[in-house]
Design an enzyme around this catalytic site. Sequence first.
Site, mmCIF file in Angstrom:
data_model
loop_
_atom_site.group_PDB
_atom_site.id
_atom_site.type_symbol
_atom_site.label_atom_id
_atom_site.label_comp_id
_atom_site.label_asym_id
_atom_site.label_seq_id
_atom_site.Cartn_x
_atom_site.Cartn_y
_atom_site.Cartn_z
ATOM 1 N N THR A 148 -24.488 38.384 -11.033
ATOM 2 C CA THR A 148 -25.888 38.814 -10.912
ATOM 3 C C THR A 148 -26.049 40.336 -10.963
ATOM 4 O OG1 THR A 148 -25.661 38.779 -8.511
ATOM 5 C CG2 THR A 148 -26.611 36.823 -9.540
ATOM 6 N N THR A 189 -20.106 35.570 -9.330
ATOM 7 C CA THR A 189 -19.995 34.752 -8.114
ATOM 8 C C THR A 189 -20.029 33.261 -8.430
ATOM 9 O OG1 THR A 189 -20.995 36.483 -6.790
ATOM 10 C CG2 THR A 189 -21.152 34.266 -5.899
HETATM 11 N N1 ASP Z 1 -22.789 39.660 -6.687
HETATM 12 C C1 ASP Z 1 -22.284 39.346 -7.937
HETATM 13 C C2 ASP Z 1 -22.695 37.978 -8.444
HETATM 14 O O1 ASP Z 1 -23.655 37.489 -7.969
HETATM 15 C C3 ASP Z 1 -20.946 39.702 -8.307
HETATM 16 C C4 ASP Z 1 -21.032 39.951 -9.770
HETATM 17 O O2 ASP Z 1 -22.045 40.432 -10.229
HETATM 18 O O3 ASP Z 1 -20.096 39.582 -10.472
HETATM 19 O O4 ASP Z 1 -22.138 37.376 -9.287
#
Ligand code: ASP
Length: 330
Positions: free
Chosen positions: A90, A13
Amino acid sequence: MSGKVLVITTGGTIAMLHDAAGGGAAPARNGNELVDGVRGLERVCPLEVHEFANLPSPAMTPRHMYDLAALVRRRLEEEAIAGVVITHGTDTLEETAYFLDLTVDSPKPVCLTAAMHAEDELGPDGPRNLMSAVRVAASPQARGMGALVVMNDQLHAAREAAKTHAANVATFQSPWWGPIGTVDDDRIIFRRAPLHRQTLWPSRLERRADLIKIVTGDDGSLIDFALSHGTDGLVIESFGRGNVPPTVMPALRRAIDRGVIIVNATRTGGRVLDVYAYDGGMVQQRRLGVIMGGELSAAKARLKLLLALNLTPAGERPQRDAVARWFDTD
Ligand code: ASP
């Protein structure tokens, strides 16, 4: 501070923007754009950017982690590099962080960071997190701490860090232990240090380790399925102290008879331990040869099992005791 910090970008993200055609956030920023977007970052220390990938982190594989570890190991040998920052999604960040913790034995800091809110959302957290991570990677205090998760002004040891909330910026926690330090503006403050770190660096990754979550009423059929797919090792995510339903025991026995290495990780916090003697309890499992996975989450135990299995030279069968010595050590 001396030396430069190598920023390795992998996606997540932190590098995404809203994509109108796709109807949601999608990979957008390349490595240089990401770093250039953080005001004042270049004043912290000299930087070098390496774009490793631009993946949403559910797409990260152990193969990516292995290649990333090889890159980090190689670059940290350079005297000019003080530390490394890795930007990551994340969702699986704690897995890559733990993989690097197990595979990079340099004392130089390895800091993983990310964002819960993309740059074009209200309150993006990526720039601040990246600034903090670079400060930590450049700081002498962070040497010898292993891989660190730097998020929301906190420092978490890779072995303990977990994403605990799907949306909140305070998502990364170290359940039961707490952060090991904090970033207070330009100060890096540690309150404790990770103990008993281990390094496993196989020359290749070719064996396979899978993970099966045990549920109430489980009949062990997914374990049999994994056997039929030629798995070399299996983590079972158990209940409490490591217990499973009695109906899972025959499948565990079949797996062990076939030479598959089984590690038991609990779905709760705390340690797997052989205290229950009933059918399905850890006492019986240990007698069968199931390895107690200590306090590791099932996903992290699976990565450690993968590395341990691959330490055995090609053509030889991994031995239970050789794998077991890496688990439940502290
Ligand atoms: N929700 C995720 C992030 O915070 C998407 C991912 O892991 O690429 O990056």
